[in-house]
Design an enzyme around this catalytic site. Structure first.
Site, PDB file in Angstrom:
ATOM      1  N   LYS A  22      54.795 -27.541  35.117  1.00  0.00           N
ATOM      2  CA  LYS A  22      53.713 -28.541  35.138  1.00  0.00           C
ATOM      3  C   LYS A  22      52.461 -27.994  34.462  1.00  0.00           C
ATOM      4  O   LYS A  22      51.854 -28.654  33.624  1.00  0.00           O
ATOM      5  CB  LYS A  22      53.383 -28.927  36.589  1.00  0.00           C
ATOM      6  CG  LYS A  22      52.071 -29.687  36.718  1.00  0.00           C
ATOM      7  CD  LYS A  22      51.584 -29.806  38.142  1.00  0.00           C
ATOM      8  CE  LYS A  22      50.874 -28.637  38.704  1.00  0.00           C
ATOM      9  NZ  LYS A  22      49.410 -28.660  38.747  1.00  0.00           N
ATOM     10  N   ASN A  23      52.075 -26.767  34.819  1.00  0.00           N
ATOM     11  CA  ASN A  23      50.800 -26.240  34.320  1.00  0.00           C
ATOM     12  C   ASN A  23      50.853 -25.838  32.851  1.00  0.00           C
ATOM     13  O   ASN A  23      49.810 -25.718  32.212  1.00  0.00           O
ATOM     14  CB  ASN A  23      50.319 -25.073  35.185  1.00  0.00           C
ATOM     15  CG  ASN A  23      49.785 -25.568  36.522  1.00  0.00           C
ATOM     16  OD1 ASN A  23      49.590 -26.767  36.706  1.00  0.00           O
ATOM     17  ND2 ASN A  23      49.548 -24.659  37.452  1.00  0.00           N
ATOM     18  N   CYS A 115      37.082 -30.491  44.792  1.00  0.00           N
ATOM     19  CA  CYS A 115      38.511 -30.273  44.945  1.00  0.00           C
ATOM     20  C   CYS A 115      38.727 -29.532  46.251  1.00  0.00           C
ATOM     21  O   CYS A 115      37.939 -28.657  46.606  1.00  0.00           O
ATOM     22  CB  CYS A 115      38.994 -29.447  43.764  1.00  0.00           C
ATOM     23  SG  CYS A 115      40.678 -28.926  43.916  1.00  0.00           S
ATOM     24  N   ARG A 120      35.291 -26.057  41.775  1.00  0.00           N
ATOM     25  CA  ARG A 120      36.022 -25.950  40.502  1.00  0.00           C
ATOM     26  C   ARG A 120      35.049 -26.270  39.371  1.00  0.00           C
ATOM     27  O   ARG A 120      35.121 -27.316  38.740  1.00  0.00           O
ATOM     28  CB  ARG A 120      37.217 -26.921  40.463  1.00  0.00           C
ATOM     29  CG  ARG A 120      38.131 -26.920  41.664  1.00  0.00           C
ATOM     30  CD  ARG A 120      39.285 -25.960  41.641  1.00  0.00           C
ATOM     31  NE  ARG A 120      40.086 -25.860  40.461  1.00  0.00           N
ATOM     32  CZ  ARG A 120      41.272 -26.428  40.282  1.00  0.00           C
ATOM     33  NH1 ARG A 120      41.771 -27.202  41.203  1.00  0.00           N
ATOM     34  NH2 ARG A 120      41.966 -26.220  39.173  1.00  0.00           N
ATOM     35  N   ASP A 310      48.485 -19.615  43.151  1.00  0.00           N
ATOM     36  CA  ASP A 310      49.333 -20.793  43.404  1.00  0.00           C
ATOM     37  C   ASP A 310      50.549 -20.478  44.274  1.00  0.00           C
ATOM     38  O   ASP A 310      51.314 -21.387  44.623  1.00  0.00           O
ATOM     39  CB  ASP A 310      49.794 -21.408  42.072  1.00  0.00           C
ATOM     40  CG  ASP A 310      48.636 -22.046  41.321  1.00  0.00           C
ATOM     41  OD1 ASP A 310      47.563 -22.242  41.925  1.00  0.00           O
ATOM     42  OD2 ASP A 310      48.795 -22.347  40.122  1.00  0.00           O
ATOM     43  N   ARG A 402      52.667 -34.396  42.972  1.00  0.00           N
ATOM     44  CA  ARG A 402      51.859 -34.071  41.782  1.00  0.00           C
ATOM     45  C   ARG A 402      52.496 -32.952  40.981  1.00  0.00           C
ATOM     46  O   ARG A 402      52.309 -32.867  39.771  1.00  0.00           O
ATOM     47  CB  ARG A 402      50.457 -33.594  42.200  1.00  0.00           C
ATOM     48  CG  ARG A 402      49.651 -34.649  42.872  1.00  0.00           C
ATOM     49  CD  ARG A 402      48.277 -34.153  43.118  1.00  0.00           C
ATOM     50  NE  ARG A 402      47.620 -34.018  41.821  1.00  0.00           N
ATOM     51  CZ  ARG A 402      46.318 -34.095  41.635  1.00  0.00           C
ATOM     52  NH1 ARG A 402      45.533 -34.298  42.667  1.00  0.00           N
ATOM     53  NH2 ARG A 402      45.811 -33.969  40.436  1.00  0.00           N
TER      54      ARG A 402
END
Ligand code: EPZ
Length: 425
Positions: A22-23, A115, A120, A310, A402
């Site tokens: 995803k990233n 966030c 952020r 993460d 997500r």
């Protein structure tokens, strides 16, 4: 809103394929704005963040086709205003700013809101773009960024107080590929996703060297062409299933389509905690076997190649039932501990203070209705539910959707007892 029911106590076994990252996909999709020719990107995971990015690209004027994991984008006629309604849904939308500026000489993008994982800011993104000639204004919650006289390469140090910035490095790299002259990014992020973006841009004709190190050199070119690219595997999805296997495998779980060199942080810590992690010779398949006497350990998150922030929540969930005391420090997002309150509701013994969680391992957690608060916190709750006594109900599942492609189906494939309950919006 969908929720997940996880009936704890089932052993995991078998194998699954890890999805594309995803990233890595998000900035690569945004980089398609840099050319008027078609780009084809494979292994884009079907998760809501990539869908938001594709909606933003469509709203900017791109032609977008998607079938299965393959996305085709043509940005022939685009305009510079990213719509607030879409941008506000995802912080990573900020990475359309660099490409729009480079291609059109201006961009208008809403300032991303707060966030749940902490502050952020985007000051480093703006610092980088300003250094190569952008003028920045703030109007009604939007950043208006313009380079009337074009962009000119410069040397920029992008280090912030919490270290390098991943998307900030990406934004500057994407703008600098079409600048006049040479840009040097010092203190660049060297995450695998930054390297994948550089490969993508170079395959379009960019001249980038040093991606994956702290110093990236970008020699500007006048235009970029279409390309065909396959996104790298999702190292965070892989790491999450590695932890699931360490916690709940009967004997072993195998993950296909991984990259050993991108999983060093999670691998080292799983081994230190007493589990067995074995890669095949080519490093694209990993087998995890739970240890016979696991033991808590310490983790401190750090920019790549350190332990990834993460993966912090998922390891905290594992430590909740690992004998001994574990100390988990998040130096990148010191407020990223929302999962701890929910884990405590399931019986975990965790104290959080000043960016550090002290976890005293308990024998077993008990199921409870819990609330997902962000993507990785939700993953932590799923992991906790795998071995908890009873049925864990995870609400606000959209957080996990997500970033995890078909997590319920992958868990089912490994033998977990899990149900998605569809709800109204
Ligand atoms: C990326 O976010 C990832 N997102 C995040 O993954 C990940 O947690 C983070 O990198 C760190 O690895 C994507 O790739 C889409 P940063 P990014 O800028 O780039 C501070 C997930 O769960 N900072 O590298 O936005 C910042 O506050 C997500 O998949 C500034 O001070 O993160 C943080 O402390 C969540 N000023 C540190 O730098 C800036 O202008 C690193 O953040 C930018 C960042």
């Amino acid at each position: 809103m969908d929720k997940l029911l996880l009936h704890g106590g089932r052993f995991l076994t078998g194998s699954i394929n890890i999805s594309g990252s995803k990233n890595a996909s998000l900035p690569i999709l945004a980089a398609s704005l840099l050319t008027d020719q078609q780009v084809v990107i494979e292994r884009v995971p079907d998760v809501s963040d990539t869908n938001y990015m594709l909606q933003i690209l469509s709203a900017l004027g791109c032609e977008v086709e998607r079938y299965s994991g393959t996305v085709k984008i043509t940005a022939a006629k685009i305009h510079p205003e990213a719509p607030y309604e879409l941008v506000r849904k995802m912080r990573a939308s900020i990475c359309v700013m660099g490409p729009l500026l480079a291609r059109l000489g201006r961009a208008s993008v809403s300032i991303p809101g707060g966030c749940v994982i902490g502050d952020r800011p985007i000051d480093l993104h703006l610092k980088g773009l300003q250094a190569i000639g952008a003028h920045i204004d703030n109007e009604g919650g939007n950043i208006l960024i313009e380079a009337k006289d074009g962009l000119t390469g410069k040397e920029v140090d992008l280090r912030g107080k919490h270290g390098p910035t991943v998307l900030g490095t990406d934004n500057l790299m994407m703008a600098a590929v079409l600048a006049e002259g040479t840009t040097i990014i010092e203190s660049a992020a060297c995450e695998p996703e930054v390297i994948d973006l550089a490969h993508f841009l170079n395959s379009m004709g960019a001249r980038i060297e040093g991606a994956g190190t702290r110093r990236i050199t970008i020699e500007g070119v006048t235009s970029l062409s279409g390309t065909h690219h396959t996104v790298i595997p999702d190292r965070i999805e892989a790491g999450t299933f590695m932890v699931a296997a360490a916690m709940a495998a009967r004997d072993a779980v195998t993950l296909n389509r991984v990259r050993q060199d991108q999983l060093t942080g999670a691998t080292e810590k799983l081994r230190e905690a007493g589990h067995f992690v074995d890669f095949n010779e080519t490093g694209d398949q990993v087998t995890i076997r739970p240890g016979h006497s696991p033991i808590g350990c310490s983790i401190s998150t750090a920019p790549h190649p350190g332990f990834p922030t993460d993966m912090q929540a998922q390891f905290t969930a594992m430590f909740a039932t690992t004998p001994g005391i574990s100390v988990v420090e998040d130096t990148i997002f010191p407020q990223r501990f929302m999962h701890c309150a929910e884990l405590t509701r399931m019986g975990a013994d965790i104290t959080v203070d000043n960016g550090t969680a002290i976890v005293h391992g308990v024998k077993q957690l008990g199921a409870a209705p819990v609330m997902a608060s962000d993507l990785r916190a939700s993953a932590a709750l799923v992991l906790a539910g795998l071995t908890a006594k009873g049925t864990t109900e995870i609400n606000r599942l959209y957080h996990i959707d997500r970033g995890y492609e078909m997590i319920d189906e992958k868990l089912l494939q490994l033998g977990a007892k899990v149900e998605r309950v569809r709800g109204s919006a």
